[in-house]
Design a protein around this motif. Structure first.
Motif, PDB file in Angstrom:
ATOM      1  N   ILE B  85       0.826  -1.210   0.000  1.00  0.00           N
ATOM      2  CA  ILE B  85       0.000   0.000   0.000  1.00  0.00           C
ATOM      3  C   ILE B  85       0.859   1.258   0.000  1.00  0.00           C
ATOM      4  O   ILE B  85       1.799   1.372   0.784  1.00  0.00           O
ATOM      5  N   GLY B  86       0.547   2.181  -0.876  1.00  0.00           N
ATOM      6  CA  GLY B  86       1.168   3.509  -0.868  1.00  0.00           C
ATOM      7  C   GLY B  86       0.129   4.513  -0.423  1.00  0.00           C
ATOM      8  O   GLY B  86      -0.972   4.548  -0.990  1.00  0.00           O
ATOM      9  N   PHE B  87       0.423   5.319   0.593  1.00  0.00           N
ATOM     10  CA  PHE B  87      -0.596   6.218   1.166  1.00  0.00           C
ATOM     11  C   PHE B  87      -0.152   7.675   1.055  1.00  0.00           C
ATOM     12  O   PHE B  87       0.912   8.039   1.528  1.00  0.00           O
ATOM     13  N   VAL B  88      -0.985   8.493   0.430  1.00  0.00           N
ATOM     14  CA  VAL B  88      -0.751   9.943   0.396  1.00  0.00           C
ATOM     15  C   VAL B  88      -1.681  10.572   1.428  1.00  0.00           C
ATOM     16  O   VAL B  88      -2.903  10.509   1.286  1.00  0.00           O
ATOM     17  N   PHE B  89      -1.123  11.163   2.476  1.00  0.00           N
ATOM     18  CA  PHE B  89      -1.932  11.728   3.558  1.00  0.00           C
ATOM     19  C   PHE B  89      -2.475  13.103   3.179  1.00  0.00           C
ATOM     20  O   PHE B  89      -1.791  13.889   2.530  1.00  0.00           O
ATOM     21  N   GLN B  90      -3.690  13.395   3.664  1.00  0.00           N
ATOM     22  CA  GLN B  90      -4.300  14.703   3.408  1.00  0.00           C
ATOM     23  C   GLN B  90      -3.431  15.828   3.995  1.00  0.00           C
ATOM     24  O   GLN B  90      -3.403  16.933   3.475  1.00  0.00           O
ATOM     25  N   THR B  91      -2.723  15.521   5.084  1.00  0.00           N
ATOM     26  CA  THR B  91      -1.856  16.541   5.682  1.00  0.00           C
ATOM     27  C   THR B  91      -0.373  16.190   5.513  1.00  0.00           C
ATOM     28  O   THR B  91       0.462  16.565   6.332  1.00  0.00           O
ATOM     29  N   PHE B  92      -0.052  15.441   4.467  1.00  0.00           N
ATOM     30  CA  PHE B  92       1.307  15.159   4.003  1.00  0.00           C
ATOM     31  C   PHE B  92       2.145  14.345   4.985  1.00  0.00           C
ATOM     32  O   PHE B  92       2.737  13.356   4.589  1.00  0.00           O
ATOM     33  N   ASN B  93       2.233  14.732   6.243  1.00  0.00           N
ATOM     34  CA  ASN B  93       2.979  13.988   7.264  1.00  0.00           C
ATOM     35  C   ASN B  93       4.435  13.757   6.898  1.00  0.00           C
ATOM     36  O   ASN B  93       4.952  12.642   7.012  1.00  0.00           O
ATOM     37  N   LEU B  94       5.106  14.788   6.426  1.00  0.00           N
ATOM     38  CA  LEU B  94       6.535  14.657   6.115  1.00  0.00           C
ATOM     39  C   LEU B  94       7.339  14.878   7.387  1.00  0.00           C
ATOM     40  O   LEU B  94       6.909  15.570   8.311  1.00  0.00           O
ATOM     41  N   ALA B 155       4.655   8.021  -1.506  1.00  0.00           N
ATOM     42  CA  ALA B 155       3.659   6.938  -1.564  1.00  0.00           C
ATOM     43  C   ALA B 155       3.952   5.983  -2.716  1.00  0.00           C
ATOM     44  O   ALA B 155       3.577   4.815  -2.669  1.00  0.00           O
ATOM     45  N   LEU B 156       4.626   6.474  -3.760  1.00  0.00           N
ATOM     46  CA  LEU B 156       4.805   5.662  -4.968  1.00  0.00           C
ATOM     47  C   LEU B 156       6.159   4.971  -5.026  1.00  0.00           C
ATOM     48  O   LEU B 156       6.370   4.058  -5.824  1.00  0.00           O
ATOM     49  N   VAL B 157       7.106   5.405  -4.191  1.00  0.00           N
ATOM     50  CA  VAL B 157       8.508   4.990  -4.364  1.00  0.00           C
ATOM     51  C   VAL B 157       8.695   3.482  -4.203  1.00  0.00           C
ATOM     52  O   VAL B 157       9.584   2.893  -4.818  1.00  0.00           O
ATOM     53  N   ARG B 159       6.742   1.243  -5.179  1.00  0.00           N
ATOM     54  CA  ARG B 159       5.951   0.592  -6.241  1.00  0.00           C
ATOM     55  C   ARG B 159       4.859  -0.309  -5.677  1.00  0.00           C
ATOM     56  O   ARG B 159       4.793  -1.494  -5.962  1.00  0.00           O
ATOM     57  N   PRO B 160       3.959   0.269  -4.868  1.00  0.00           N
ATOM     58  CA  PRO B 160       2.904  -0.545  -4.250  1.00  0.00           C
ATOM     59  C   PRO B 160       1.831  -0.876  -5.279  1.00  0.00           C
ATOM     60  O   PRO B 160       1.690  -0.176  -6.276  1.00  0.00           O
ATOM     61  N   SER B 161       1.065  -1.935  -5.032  1.00  0.00           N
ATOM     62  CA  SER B 161       0.006  -2.301  -5.984  1.00  0.00           C
ATOM     63  C   SER B 161      -1.314  -1.599  -5.664  1.00  0.00           C
ATOM     64  O   SER B 161      -2.222  -1.588  -6.486  1.00  0.00           O
ATOM     65  N   ILE B 162      -1.415  -1.053  -4.450  1.00  0.00           N
ATOM     66  CA  ILE B 162      -2.628  -0.306  -4.077  1.00  0.00           C
ATOM     67  C   ILE B 162      -2.188   1.105  -3.676  1.00  0.00           C
ATOM     68  O   ILE B 162      -1.369   1.255  -2.780  1.00  0.00           O
ATOM     69  N   ILE B 163      -2.735   2.101  -4.341  1.00  0.00           N
ATOM     70  CA  ILE B 163      -2.396   3.486  -4.001  1.00  0.00           C
ATOM     71  C   ILE B 163      -3.625   4.184  -3.443  1.00  0.00           C
ATOM     72  O   ILE B 163      -4.665   4.243  -4.103  1.00  0.00           O
ATOM     73  N   LEU B 164      -3.492   4.666  -2.203  1.00  0.00           N
ATOM     74  CA  LEU B 164      -4.581   5.389  -1.532  1.00  0.00           C
ATOM     75  C   LEU B 164      -4.134   6.849  -1.403  1.00  0.00           C
ATOM     76  O   LEU B 164      -3.207   7.137  -0.668  1.00  0.00           O
TER      77      LEU B 164
END
Ligand code: ATP
Ligand code: ATP
Ligand code: MG
Ligand code: MG
Lengths: 226, 226
Positions: B85-94, B155-157, B159-164
Motif C-alpha cells: 500500500i502507498g498512502f498519500v496523507f491529506q496533511t502530508f505527514n513529512l 507513496a509511490l517509491v 511501487r505498491p500495488s494499491i495506491i490510496l
C-alpha cells in the motif's frame, strides 16, 4: 493602502540562489477583493507572508497604510498584525493541544479581551464556518476540511480589516467552499480588504481582480469580468 | 480484493457519539480506478485510513486479498502496509528534519534496500512529480504544493500495488494537478489499484468509478461516463 515596489525574497541553498519573489510590484486599495493565482512554487505564499508582516523581504519596499513596514519595530509590527490583519495559513498552523474553540479564541487573548467575551466571540466565528458542533474537538479529532475552517474562523475572529487567506478552500467540497466564499463576500461588503490565494478558477471568479504570479513576478493583473 | 462489510468507526466525546463511518459496504477489485467524494466531514479520510491499515474499525469487517485484516498481527499488518500500500496523507505527514529526498527514501529503508539504490529510486520518484530541483530542500523550504508532491512521491517509491491518495491535488494549480493525474493514469495502466479522495469533479472524472459518502455511509456508487 498596500503598496509593494520591486519586492524580492531570495533563499541561498549552498551554491544555488532561489528567487521566491523576483521583483513584485502591486498596489491594493482599501476594500479590494483580489485573487492571487499561479503555478505551484510561483511565490504566492511567500508574497502573502510578506503582506501579512510574518516575514521580511530581501529587498524592495512594502508600505501598509503609508507606513514603510521595514522601518517599524517588532512590537509595533506585532500590533499591526494582531489588530489589522487576519491570516489563514495554507497549512492551518493550529495548536494541537487546544480545542477548536481555544484555537479560535487565541487572537482575542492578544487583543486583551476577557475570557467570557472571547469564548463567546470565538464560538460565533466557529458557527459562521459551520463548526458549531465541533467546538471542543482538538485538531486531530477533526477532518482536514474542518481544520481548514477552524483556521478561517481564527483569522476572522478579531474582525480584521485586511484578510489574507492562503488557499482557504483547498480541502473543501464545493458546497462548503461556497459557504466560505459567501462569508468572504459578506466581509468584503462590510468594507474589508480580502486577498485570497486560490488555484480554483471558480473561486477566483467570485472576486473582483485576479493577479497571476509566475516565477516570482506578476505575470498579469486583471479585473474579473462579471 | 478489497471487501468492506458494514464498516463502522465511532468516537466517543463525553456524552456524544460521533459516527465517522456508520456502516460502509464496498467491493473494490484489482486494477480499479476509483474516486471517493463527499462533503467535508463525511468520513472519507476515516475510510481511507481503515483501507490503508492505519486504523482499526469499531465494528464490521475488512478483507484485503481474502485476509481478514482484523485477525492479522501487528507485524504482518506493518508488512502489508509497507509492501502493498502507498498512502498519500491529506496533511502530508513529512518528517521536518529530513530533506525531500530522505523523506521519499524512507519507505525503502523499511523495505531493506541499500542506501545507494534507495536514494536513486527516491530521486526518480521526485523527478516524476516535477521536483528534481528541490531534492535537498526540507519541508519548510518547500511550497505547499511541493510538499504535497513529496508526499505523492513517497507513496509511490516502493511501487505498491494499491495506491490510496487522500486529496493529492488539493494544493496544486490545474497544470500541476493534471501532471499528477497523468502519473496515476500510468500507474493504473500498469495494473495497479488506485483510490483517490478528491472534492474536484474534474479530477474525479478522470477515474472510472465514483463513490460518494455522506454522513459516514455510501450515498452512491457509479461508473464514470466517458
Ligand atoms: N479522533 C476523532 N474524534 C472525534 N471525531 C473525529 C475524530 N476524527 C474524525 N472525527 C470526525 O469524524 C468525521 C469524519 O472525519 P473524516 O476526517 O473522515 O472526514 P472527511 O470526509 O475526510 O472530511 P474532509 O473532506 O474535511 O477531509 C468528522 O466529522 C470528524 O469531526
Ligand atoms: N525556506 C526556503 N528555502 C528555500 N526555498 C524556499 C523556501 N521557502 C520557499 N522556497 C521556494 O520558494 C518558491 C516559492 O514558494 P511559495 O511557497 O511562495 O510558492 P507557492 O506559490 O505558494 O506554491 P504552492 O501553490 O505550491 O503553495 C518555491 O519554489 C519554494 O521551493
Ligand atoms: Mg503556497
Ligand atoms: Mg479528509
Amino acid at each position: 493602502m498596500i503598496e509593494v515596489r520591486d519586492l524580492k525574497k531570495l533563499y541561498r541553498m549552498g551554491t544555488e540562489t532561489i528567487y521566491a519573489l523576483n521583483g513584485v510590484n502591486l498596489n491594493i486599495a482599501r476594500n479590494e477583493y483580489l485573487a492571487l493565482m499561479g503555478p505551484s512554487g510561483s511565490g504566492k505564499s511567500t508574497l502573502m507572508n510578506l503582506l501579512g508582516c510574518l516575514d521580511t523581504p530581501t529587498s524592495g519596499t512594502y508600505h501598509l497604510n503609508h507606513i514603510d513596514v521595514s522601518q517599524v519595530d517588532d512590537d509595533e509590527l506585532a500590533e499591526i498584525r494582531n489588530k489589522e490583519i487576519g491570516f489563514v495559513f495554507q497549512t492551518f498552523n493550529l495548536l494541537p493541544r487546544l480545542s477548536a474553540l481555544e484555537n479560535v479564541a487565541l487572537p482575542l487573548v492578544y487583543a486583551g479581551m476577557g475570557r467570557h467575551d472571547r469564548l463567546e466571540q470565538a464560538a460565533e466565528a466557529l458557527r459562521s464556518v459551520g463548526l458549531g458542533d465541533r467546538m471542543d474537538h482538538r485538531p486531530n479529532e477533526l477532518s482536514g476540511g474542518q481544520r481548514q475552517r477552524v483556521a478561517v474562523a481564527r483569522a476572522l475572529v478579531n474582525r480584521p480589516s485586511i484578510i489574507l487567506a492562503d488557499e482557504p478552500t483547498g480541502n473543501l467540497d464545493s458546497k462548503t467552499s461556497y459557504e466560505i466564499m459567501d462569508l468572504f463576500d459578506n466581509l468584503h461588503a462590510q468594507g474589508n480588504t480580502i486577498i485570497i490565494v486560490t488555484h480554483e478558477p471558480d473561486i477566483a471568479q467570485r472576486t473582483l481582480r485576479i493577479v497571476k504570479l509566475i516565477d516570482g513576478v506578476v505575470e498579469s493583473d486583471e479585473p474579473v469580468n462579471h
